[in-house]
Scaffold this motif. Structure first.
Motif: not given
Lengths: 242, 304
Positions: A3-4, A6-7, A10-11, A70, A75, A80, A84, A87, A89-90
């Motif tokens: 998921t990270i 993917q994010k 995308r960014s 970045r 972050e 943010t 993160l 959440l 996740v490790r």
């Protein structure tokens, strides 16, 4: 982790900087290989991709810190990171996700140059007169070098909340590790010590792999560097817990 | 008990940010977590969400210990950090989807949940905008939606109404009230009215220590040790004769003509004051009892 990843991808794709960096990298390499008189393959006379593999590390020095700067710095700046890290996740999943996303972008930059291989293959006299094994080795070497630079960039980004600082730090660290040790070793030295120093640098291992010889010692070197950088990143990010 | 804070301490260098704090929050309770800036509210919340570990003591969320079982705690908590950090370049729906994925909600279930949460937080019209385009009030709703996406039993909100305009504050408060019917909510603020408006119970901390822990309705009874009267005269007067009245403790001069008089709450001293003013020929323009407001209690409790 995915998921990270993917994010991050995308960014990258929704920010201008990734495109700019890709275009500048490819335009730069293209210009050196085909146009600039001192380096172009047409005047050079040998059907090989030496120009690509000789110059790419220097372009990577700018290009990779620019895409990794970045990752954690922003972050941290926007806060943010707290989101993160709360959440389920490790920490290492976050680091690995970001690292692999940066690496994917590096791969994306290298891939189009495969076209040059095809062109030069066709331009050879006779056709196909190119050192294929050497080229494949060089590609692996370049990818590993990019992988190390990316890990350095991620580490630099975790140290600061300022992207410019992250960029400069990553650039500097990449340069030292790529060429600094080699330059240091070229100091006049009658003992065998300089040979030890030169082995600390990437340049030495990159040169070995470029010959088409994939030695386990070089692979161990590259992978340990990547591991070390990511471990340092984890330590820095974990320092909030101290 | 859905959240249990046990003898929690957090030490930064030599400074004790949180010092031996213990309290419990029942499920279905909205707890106001109060204190001046720098009292240790955010630190406690960061420990509860697993962002930083405690130095001593622990917090248990739905039976899971933050020290041993951080991942389970995180799954049971929805967290809105202070200043509501968001990925501004993301679209509202994309962002909520990302958080949903991180919370292991996938596919059809996630799509259904997204629709639910978007309508609960009133984001229908904003769902396909970029977060950067939203006003602060809507960003706060996105922050709340993010905290709620995995339907956690416990919600931790760090100053969720700071920086909003009065209408937005009311909207967010109503939203929190609505959510708080089914969930445990811990909600930090330094505004007393907010606690009165939405919380069942308040814990007040100052300099890392708990100074009050009681139901909101009982808070006003906490500091009834003296009642305060504001007196205003036409001319400057010397109040020394007031000493004779039984029950009057002391007074302060505010301006030459205005005084603050402190008295024991069980004695009715106003009549005596009137009589004395008549005898001495003071022209009394006003006599008003100061409400022992929440603001006063807060100030008294957190005076350093």
């Amino acid at each position: 982790m995915f998921t990270i990843f993917q994010k991050e991808i995308r960014s990258f794709l929704s920010s201008l900087i990734a495109y700019m960096v890709l275009i500048v990298f490819l335009a730069g390499i293209g210009a050196f290989v085909w146009i600039f008189p001192d380096t172009n393959v047409l005047d050079y006379g040998y059907a090989d991709m030496d120009t690509v593999f000789r110059l790419s590390p220097y372009l990577f020095l700018f290009f990779i810190p620019a895409i990794t700067m970045r990752s954690f710095a922003e972050e941290k700046k926007s806060g943010t990171i707290e989101l993160l890290f709360t959440l389920p996740v490790r920490d290492w999943e976050i680091i690995l996700g970001k690292y692999l996303a940066g690496l994917a972008l590096v791969l994306l930059a290298i891939l189009p140059t495969v076209l040059y291989y095809y062109s030069i293959y066709q331009l050879g006299e006779p056709v196909g007169n190119i050192d294929t094994a050497g080229t494949i080795g060089s590609y692996i070497g370049l990818f590993l070098l990019g992988a190390v630079f990316t890990s350095i960039g991620i580490f630099a980004s975790s140290l600061t909340e300022n992207q410019i600082t992250a960029f400069i730090l990553a650039f500097f660290l990449c340069f030292i590790i790529y060429q600094g040790f080699g330059l240091l070793a070229s100091l006049d030295d009658s003992t065998g010590f300089s040979y030890l120093v030169v082995q600390l640098g990437i340049e030495h291992h990159y040169a070995t792999i470029r010959k088409g010889l994939i030695d386990s010692r070089d692979l161990v070197y590259f992978f340990s560097l990547i591991f070390l950088m990511l471990l340092l990143t984890k330590t820095v990010l974990g320092s909030r817990k101290w | 008990m859905s959240v249990i804070v046990e003898q929690l301490s957090k030490i930064y260098g030599k400074q004790k940010a949180v010092n031996n704090v213990s309290f419990e929050v029942k499920s279905g309770e909205i707890l106001g977590f109060l204190g001046p800036n720098g009292a240790g509210k955010s630190t406690t919340m960061k420990i509860a969400t697993g962002y930083i570990p405690p130095s001593e003591g622990t917090i248990r969320v739905c039976g899971h210990d933050v020290r041993k079982d951080s991942m389970a705690v995180r799954q049971n908590i929805g967290y809105l950090p202070e200043h509501n950090p968001l990925y501004l370049e993301m679209y509202v729906k994309e962002y909520l989807q990302f958080i949903g994925n991180m919370q292991q909600i996938k596919g059809k279930k996630l799509r259904k949940r997204l629709d639910e949460i978007i309508s609960l937080c009133g984001l229908e019209r904003e769902q396909s905008k970029k977060i950067a385009q939203l006003s602060k009030g809507y960003r706060q709703r996105v922050g709340l939606a993010q905290a709620l996406i995995h339907d956690p039993p416990v919600l931790i909100l760090d100053e969720p109404t700071t920086g909003l305009d009065p209408n937005q504050i009311v909207e967010i408060r109503n939203l929190i009230k609505e959510i708080g019917r089914e969930k445990t909510v811990i909600f930090s603020t330094h505004i007393m009215q907010e606690v009165q408006a939405i919380c069942n119970r308040a814990v007040i901390i100052n300099l890392g220590e708990i100074v009050a822990d009681s139901a909101v309705s009982e808070l006003t009874n906490l500091q009834k040790s003296e009642s305060i009267f504001l007196l205003e005269f036409e001319q400057a007067v010397a109040l020394e004769p007031l000493q004779e009245i039984e029950g009057i403790l002391r007074w302060e001069q505010l301006t030459p003509k205005q005084y603050k008089v402190f008295a024991q709450p069980e004695k009715e001293v106003r009549g005596e004051i009137f009589k004395m003013a008549g005898e001495k020929g003071w022209v009394l323009l006003g006599l008003r009892q100061e409400e022992n407001s929440l603001e006063n209690i807060f100030q008294q409790l957190t005076k350093s």
